[in-house]
Design a protein around this motif. Structure first.
Motif, PDB file in Angstrom:
ATOM      1  N   LEU A   1      80.310  68.844  47.008  1.00  0.00           N
ATOM      2  CA  LEU A   1      81.374  69.778  46.647  1.00  0.00           C
ATOM      3  C   LEU A   1      81.749  70.676  47.837  1.00  0.00           C
ATOM      4  CD1 LEU A   1      80.916  71.276  43.067  1.00  0.00           C
ATOM      5  CD2 LEU A   1      82.978  70.318  44.044  1.00  0.00           C
ATOM      6  N   ARG A   2      80.744  71.115  48.534  1.00  0.00           N
ATOM      7  CA  ARG A   2      80.977  72.023  49.645  1.00  0.00           C
ATOM      8  C   ARG A   2      81.904  71.389  50.686  1.00  0.00           C
ATOM      9  NH1 ARG A   2      75.327  74.092  51.275  1.00  0.00           N
ATOM     10  NH2 ARG A   2      75.026  74.457  49.039  1.00  0.00           N
ATOM     11  N   LYS A   3      81.767  70.078  50.889  1.00  0.00           N
ATOM     12  CA  LYS A   3      82.559  69.407  51.920  1.00  0.00           C
ATOM     13  C   LYS A   3      83.929  68.975  51.404  1.00  0.00           C
ATOM     14  CE  LYS A   3      78.479  67.793  54.295  1.00  0.00           C
ATOM     15  NZ  LYS A   3      77.548  66.664  54.399  1.00  0.00           N
ATOM     16  N   LYS A   4      84.070  68.954  50.082  1.00  0.00           N
ATOM     17  CA  LYS A   4      85.349  68.459  49.532  1.00  0.00           C
ATOM     18  C   LYS A   4      86.323  69.604  49.364  1.00  0.00           C
ATOM     19  CE  LYS A   4      85.194  63.980  48.468  1.00  0.00           C
ATOM     20  NZ  LYS A   4      86.118  63.116  49.175  1.00  0.00           N
ATOM     21  N   PRO A   5      87.579  69.417  49.940  1.00  0.00           N
ATOM     22  CA  PRO A   5      88.592  70.422  49.630  1.00  0.00           C
ATOM     23  C   PRO A   5      88.936  70.339  48.134  1.00  0.00           C
ATOM     24  CG  PRO A   5      89.514  68.641  51.019  1.00  0.00           C
ATOM     25  CD  PRO A   5      88.124  68.294  50.793  1.00  0.00           C
ATOM     26  N   ASN A   6      89.254  71.520  47.554  1.00  0.00           N
ATOM     27  CA  ASN A   6      89.367  71.533  46.083  1.00  0.00           C
ATOM     28  C   ASN A   6      90.668  70.919  45.579  1.00  0.00           C
ATOM     29  OD1 ASN A   6      91.036  73.533  46.949  1.00  0.00           O
ATOM     30  ND2 ASN A   6      90.058  75.212  45.830  1.00  0.00           N
ATOM     31  N   ASN A   7      91.521  70.480  46.545  1.00  0.00           N
ATOM     32  CA  ASN A   7      92.743  69.849  46.041  1.00  0.00           C
ATOM     33  C   ASN A   7      92.588  68.340  45.839  1.00  0.00           C
ATOM     34  OD1 ASN A   7      92.518  69.341  48.747  1.00  0.00           O
ATOM     35  ND2 ASN A   7      94.562  70.019  49.295  1.00  0.00           N
ATOM     36  N   GLN A   8      91.468  67.817  46.198  1.00  0.00           N
ATOM     37  CA  GLN A   8      91.245  66.367  46.040  1.00  0.00           C
ATOM     38  C   GLN A   8      90.884  66.048  44.595  1.00  0.00           C
ATOM     39  OE1 GLN A   8      89.002  64.274  48.943  1.00  0.00           O
ATOM     40  NE2 GLN A   8      90.585  64.742  50.454  1.00  0.00           N
ATOM     41  N   PRO A   9      91.295  64.870  44.167  1.00  0.00           N
ATOM     42  CA  PRO A   9      91.026  64.501  42.761  1.00  0.00           C
ATOM     43  C   PRO A   9      89.532  64.404  42.470  1.00  0.00           C
ATOM     44  CG  PRO A   9      92.091  62.650  43.949  1.00  0.00           C
ATOM     45  CD  PRO A   9      92.081  63.795  44.894  1.00  0.00           C
ATOM     46  N   GLU A  10      88.618  64.030  43.423  1.00  0.00           N
ATOM     47  CA  GLU A  10      87.185  63.901  43.187  1.00  0.00           C
ATOM     48  C   GLU A  10      86.538  65.278  42.932  1.00  0.00           C
ATOM     49  OE1 GLU A  10      88.706  62.641  45.854  1.00  0.00           O
ATOM     50  OE2 GLU A  10      88.323  60.491  45.917  1.00  0.00           O
ATOM     51  N   TYR A  11      87.260  66.349  43.503  1.00  0.00           N
ATOM     52  CA  TYR A  11      86.688  67.672  43.391  1.00  0.00           C
ATOM     53  C   TYR A  11      86.398  68.052  41.919  1.00  0.00           C
ATOM     54  CZ  TYR A  11      85.832  72.621  44.226  1.00  0.00           C
ATOM     55  OH  TYR A  11      85.263  73.860  44.279  1.00  0.00           O
ATOM     56  N   ARG A  12      87.338  67.796  41.009  1.00  0.00           N
ATOM     57  CA  ARG A  12      87.148  68.132  39.595  1.00  0.00           C
ATOM     58  C   ARG A  12      86.018  67.337  38.964  1.00  0.00           C
ATOM     59  NH1 ARG A  12      91.735  67.820  35.732  1.00  0.00           N
ATOM     60  NH2 ARG A  12      90.006  68.326  34.338  1.00  0.00           N
ATOM     61  N   LEU A  13      85.899  66.073  39.418  1.00  0.00           N
ATOM     62  CA  LEU A  13      84.822  65.242  38.861  1.00  0.00           C
ATOM     63  C   LEU A  13      83.470  65.803  39.285  1.00  0.00           C
ATOM     64  CD1 LEU A  13      86.316  61.679  39.499  1.00  0.00           C
ATOM     65  CD2 LEU A  13      86.072  62.853  37.308  1.00  0.00           C
ATOM     66  N   LEU A  14      83.422  66.219  40.605  1.00  0.00           N
ATOM     67  CA  LEU A  14      82.165  66.779  41.114  1.00  0.00           C
ATOM     68  C   LEU A  14      81.817  68.098  40.408  1.00  0.00           C
ATOM     69  CD1 LEU A  14      82.497  66.038  44.940  1.00  0.00           C
ATOM     70  CD2 LEU A  14      80.704  65.201  43.397  1.00  0.00           C
ATOM     71  N   GLU A  15      82.862  68.903  40.193  1.00  0.00           N
ATOM     72  CA  GLU A  15      82.676  70.172  39.486  1.00  0.00           C
ATOM     73  C   GLU A  15      82.068  69.925  38.111  1.00  0.00           C
ATOM     74  OE1 GLU A  15      83.507  73.851  41.068  1.00  0.00           O
ATOM     75  OE2 GLU A  15      84.588  73.698  39.153  1.00  0.00           O
TER      76      GLU A  15
END
Lengths: 380, 557
Positions: B355-369
């Motif tokens: 999560l730390r490395k993923k910008p929050n606008n990416q679609p994977e970000y919500r899945l990781l959250e």
């Protein structure tokens, strides 16, 4: 004497009155009667006649015929036992003085308990006795009408005189027929017995006008009868007279009591089985001699009754002594104690017993031991 | 003529002597008989009027008055032998001081003792002038008694005391009184001995009865007809013993217990003791033991039944059982949680690294959250499980916040409830004080109530469970904390209402319920000084309320 009393039972008198015994007993309420008699009466067949009359009246009975002359206290207990075992309710005595006195004693003991000696003193009878009938077969004792019963104290060898009005039989049946069967000797003894009863009662300190009348009558009748018997004259009239004399003398002494003659006779008869009349005949003159100074007037009257002619009773009182002495002489009876077998060694014992005899109470002259010894010596 | 002896002559044959008359004798006899009859009558009267339960004083009172008619006395008493001593037990006059009640007459030189020793009446005609002196003489002189008669009291040939008459006149009595006095004494002796025996029997009966009564359980004796002969108390129906005695036990005592299984029946049949645990009225559980009373021939005459209410005992036992079970589950849960913790730490840590490395606008970000959120939730559930499983290791007396208890319970079960389509409404008062208690135990109660509510809702549409906490005042004006768990489920039928708190009572399918939940819960509530109240309407729902008292040192928030 200011006050006096006189008692008499119902008297049935006359030839053949023996047949009245059953009905009389029934009238007294008897159902089972205790008949007291001696072997002589049984042998003479009188008992059989009497039982027949009792049966006819519907009475049951128990017979006790073991009475000996001069009855002893110890022998009476058998009679008392039989009376109680038989559940008797009345007493009939048949015979001379012995069975009648024995009957009185049995009646006394069955109703009051104890022993005869318990009743020797005054006022000791507390319960009434069962109804009693007496049929005298001799003319001597007077017991059938008297308040006396003379019983030998066997341990002390002396006679006890029981006196109580309760001892008087309810009915006395005099049938002169009985006297016809007695021999002359017995008649003479009976006669002197009657005479001594009458004389002693007459001079007794307890005499009263009624006893005096009966006593004098008895003396009068018996003195003439005795001479007739001596002469061998025996008939119905004589027997009837003797029966009357016996009854009258009995009534007299029963109420007036006796004197020294009987006090001594009782005690001699306790030691020697002698007819009382025989002893009386020996003693009577001696006692009269002793008593004379105290009752001269009455002895004067007695002399007259004995057939003497007396003008002044006081001064001629001595006539009574010769009158009696001649009567003894005429009837050929012994005149001294030695003649009738009394041992002189027994005289002191005798005297001691005499002094205890209640009959001395009414003797006209006071009697102390020495007087008894004096009289006995004189009579020996 | 001699003047002497006139008196003797008058008494011998003269005017002072009279023939004894049968009439007088008859009169005497009749008088004597009437006297004896009267005396017999008095004895009968006395015997009739004396009861076994009378005291000595009552007995002598009954005797005293009628006796005066036939036997004059100034002092009347009876003494009884008491451990070798002769004691005056009662007397007339009642307030007698000298020789009064309680006076002990020692054996030595005592007149009543002489009556005892001779075993016959003892007559004293003139006590004051008697050459033979006895210990009572001075006392008797003080109270003016001059003559006396004493009779032994005999029962079956054995002397138990004496009956004593005293008179202020000398020669008041005679030997002719012996028969009557002895007769009276015999009668009295029987009465006294009966009274004694009665009191002894009464005493032992009382001892036995109080022993019988001392047993707190129901204890009763029945005969072959199953009729109650005696009973200590009807603990089942709370009615007086006399209403039950003589009645059939199965009619009066247990309408619920099935006779064909009753150990009493078995005891009559076999002659051996029998016992069984049976359901009693109001769902109570009864331990019934039946003991046969055998005759000398070995025949069963009666059966003694002991009925013990073991409901409470069983509840305690089940609580222990449940605790043990929970402890096992707890340990297992702790093991599982521990095992799950390591992979969960890896999942959570890796998810956070990515999560730390993923910008929050990416679609994977919500899945990781989502992975991180669910992982965190799992971690909390595991923590709760671990906390719950540690309950018996925790301090029992800690400060507890009821709202926290609710939260913790919900954290374990909320998902199950909501997943089922049930609306969960939680209304917590925010001013609740902390209370002393065991939070794990209380959580267990809440958990049980929620599980029950969930099961009651079944497959209904629009289901809800409402949890409310708050404060209220009870009738004694004391403040209490309440915790309500309500549902709109099937409700509880009336006939079950009384039984729901009994151990092993359940209406759930065999797999689903143990019948221990409510039983354990009420035990916990009670151990906290509280209670559980139930309101329920069929098809409308139930409300279970745990009410806990506030203690003085409970802390306001």
């Amino acid at each position: 004497m200011e006050m006096f009393s006189f008692v008499s039972p119902e008297v049935i008198f006359g030839s053949g009155t023996i047949s009245q015994c059953g009905e009389s007993a029934v009238r007294l309420g008897a159902k089972k009667i205790f008949v007291i008699t001696d072997s002589d009466i049984v042998k003479a067949g009188w008992l059989e006649q009497i039982l027949h009359h009792l049966k006819s009246a519907g009475l049951e009975y128990v017979v006790w015929a073991d009475v000996l002359s001069n009855p002893q206290d110890k022998n009476l207990l058998a009679g008392v036992k039989q009376y109680k075992q038989g559940k008797c309710d009345a007493v009939l005595a048949v015979g001379g003085g012995s069975p009648i006195d024995a009957a009185k004693a049995v009646a006394l003991l069955v109703s009051n308990g104890g022993n005869v000696s318990d009743y020797e003193h005054i006022d000791s009878v507390s319960n009434p006795l069962p109804p009693m009938l007496a049929i005298p077969t001799t003319a001597g004792s007077g017991s059938e009408v008297s308040q006396f019963a003379i019983i030998v104290n066997s341990s002390e060898k002396r006679k006890m005189t029981l006196i109580s009005k309760s001892l008087i039989p309810n009915i006395a049946i005099y049938d002169p027929q009985f006297l016809a069967t007695l021999d002359n000797k017995s008649m003479l003894y009976s006669g002197f017995n009657v005479l001594s009863h009458a004389i002693e009662a007459y001079v007794s300190v307890a005499a009263n006008p009624i006893t005096d009348t009966h006593a004098l009558d008895a003396v009068n009748i018996v003195s003439s009868s005795l001479r007739k018997i001596q002469q061998g004259i025996r008939n119905d009239e004589l027997h009837r007279s003797m029966a009357v004399a016996n009854m009258k003398a009995g009534l007299a002494f029963s109420n007036a009591i006796l004197g020294a003659v009987h006090a001594i006779t009782h005690q001699i008869c306790a030691l020697y089985n002698l007819p009382a009349g025989l002893v009386d005949a020996v003693l009577l003159p001696r006692v009269m001699e002793f008593n004379l100074p105290e009752a001269r007037y009455k002895y004067g009257l007695l002399a007259e009754a004995l057939g003497e002619s007396v003008e002044d009773y006081n001064s001629e009182a001595e006539k009574v002594l010769s009158a009696v002495q001649s009567l003894v002489k005429d009837t050929e009876l012994p005149t001294s104690l030695s003649q009738i077998g009394i041992e002189s060694t027994l005289l002191p014992t005798l005297a001691n017993n005499v002094i205890k005899d209640i009959c001395l109470v009414t003797n006209p002259r006071e009697v102390v031991l020495n007087d008894v010894i004096y009289i006995l010596r004189r009579a020996y | 003529m001699r003047k002497v002896d006139q008196q003797i002559i008058a008494k011998l044959t003269g005017v002072q002597s009279t023939r004894q008359s049968h009439y007088a004798e008859l009169k005497r006899t009749i008088e004597e008989m009437s006297k004896q009859n009267k005396r017999l009558e008095i004895i009968n009267q006395i015997a009739r009027s004396i009861n076994v339960d009378m005291t000595y004083d009552e007995i002598i009172e009954r005797v005293a008055e009628p006796l005066r008619q036939v036997m004059a006395y100034d002092l009347l008493s009876f003494c009884l032998l008491d451990r070798g001593e002769l004691v005056i037990k009662s007397g007339i006059p009642k307030d007698q001081k000298i020789l009064g009640v309680g006076t002990v007459l020692t054996r030595e030189n005592s007149a009543p003792w002489k009556a005892i020793e001779d075993n016959q009446c003892f007559l004293r005609l003139d006590i004051w002038n008697d050459k033979n002196k006895y210990q009572e003489d001075s006392s008797l002189k003080l109270i003016g008694i001059q003559s006396a008669i004493m009779a032994p009291l005999l029962v079956r040939g054995e002397v138990i005391g004496t009956l004593n008459f005293g008179s202020k006149n000398p020669y008041a009595y005679s030997k002719s009184d012996f028969v009557f006095v002895q007769h009276l004494a015999d009668q009295l002796a029987v009465c006294l001995s009966n009274s004694n025996l009665y009191n002894e029997v009464l005493k032992s009966k009382k001892v036995w009865e109080s022993t019988f009564q001392a047993v707190p359980d129901l204890l009763f004796v029945i005969n072959k007809k199953f009729e109650v002969i005696s009973i200590n108390r009807d603990t089942i129906n709370s009615r007086p013993a006399y209403e039950v005695i003589g009645q059939k036990c199965y009619e009066k005592l247990n309408s619920v217990i099935k006779c064909d299984l009753c150990p009493a029946v078995k005891a009559f049949e076999t002659g051996q003791p029998a016992s069984a645990e049976m359901k009693g009225p109001a769902g109570k559980i009864m331990d019934i033991a039946a003991f046969p009373v055998l005759s000398s021939k070995g025949e069963v005459l009666e059966v003694v039944c002991h009925v013990k209410d073991v409901t409470e005992k069983l509840r305690m036992e089940s609580q222990l059982f449940q605790s043990a079970k929970l402890a096992a589950i707890g340990e297992m849960a702790a093991g599982v949680a521990h095992e799950l913790n390591s992979p969960l730490t890896a999942i959570l840590g890796n998810a956070q690294l990515v999560l730390r490395k993923k910008p929050n606008n990416q679609p994977e970000y919500r899945l990781l959250e989502d992975i991180k959120k669910c992982g965190t939730r799992c971690k909390r559930i595991i923590e709760n499980l671990l906390t719950f499983s540690r309950q018996d290791k925790q301090q029992a007396n800690q400060m507890v916040d009821i709202n926290c208890v609710v939260e913790n319970a919900l954290s374990l079960i909320r998902y199950q409830i909501e997943q089922n389509g049930t609306e969960l409404v939680v209304k917590q008062a925010d001013d609740l004080p902390m209370i002393h208690g065991n939070s794990q135990q209380l959580e267990q109660v809440v958990l049980n109530l929620l599980l029950n509510a969930k099961d009651a809702l079944g497959e209904k549409e629009s289901k809800y469970i409402k949890i409310t906490t708050g404060l209220k005042n009870n009738e004694n004006n004391a403040t209490e904390i309440f915790l309500k768990v309500g549902d709109n489920g099937c409700g509880i039928p009336k006939e079950n209402m009384e039984q729901i708190f009994n151990p092993f009572f359940t209406t759930k399918e065999v797999q689903k319920g143990t019948g221990l939940g409510l039983s354990v819960s009420i035990g916990i509530a009670e151990s906290h000084g509280g209670r559980i109240e139930v309101e329920s309407k069929i098809n409308q729902g139930s409300i279970f309320t745990m009410v806990l008292p506030l203690q003085d040192n409970d802390v306001e928030v």
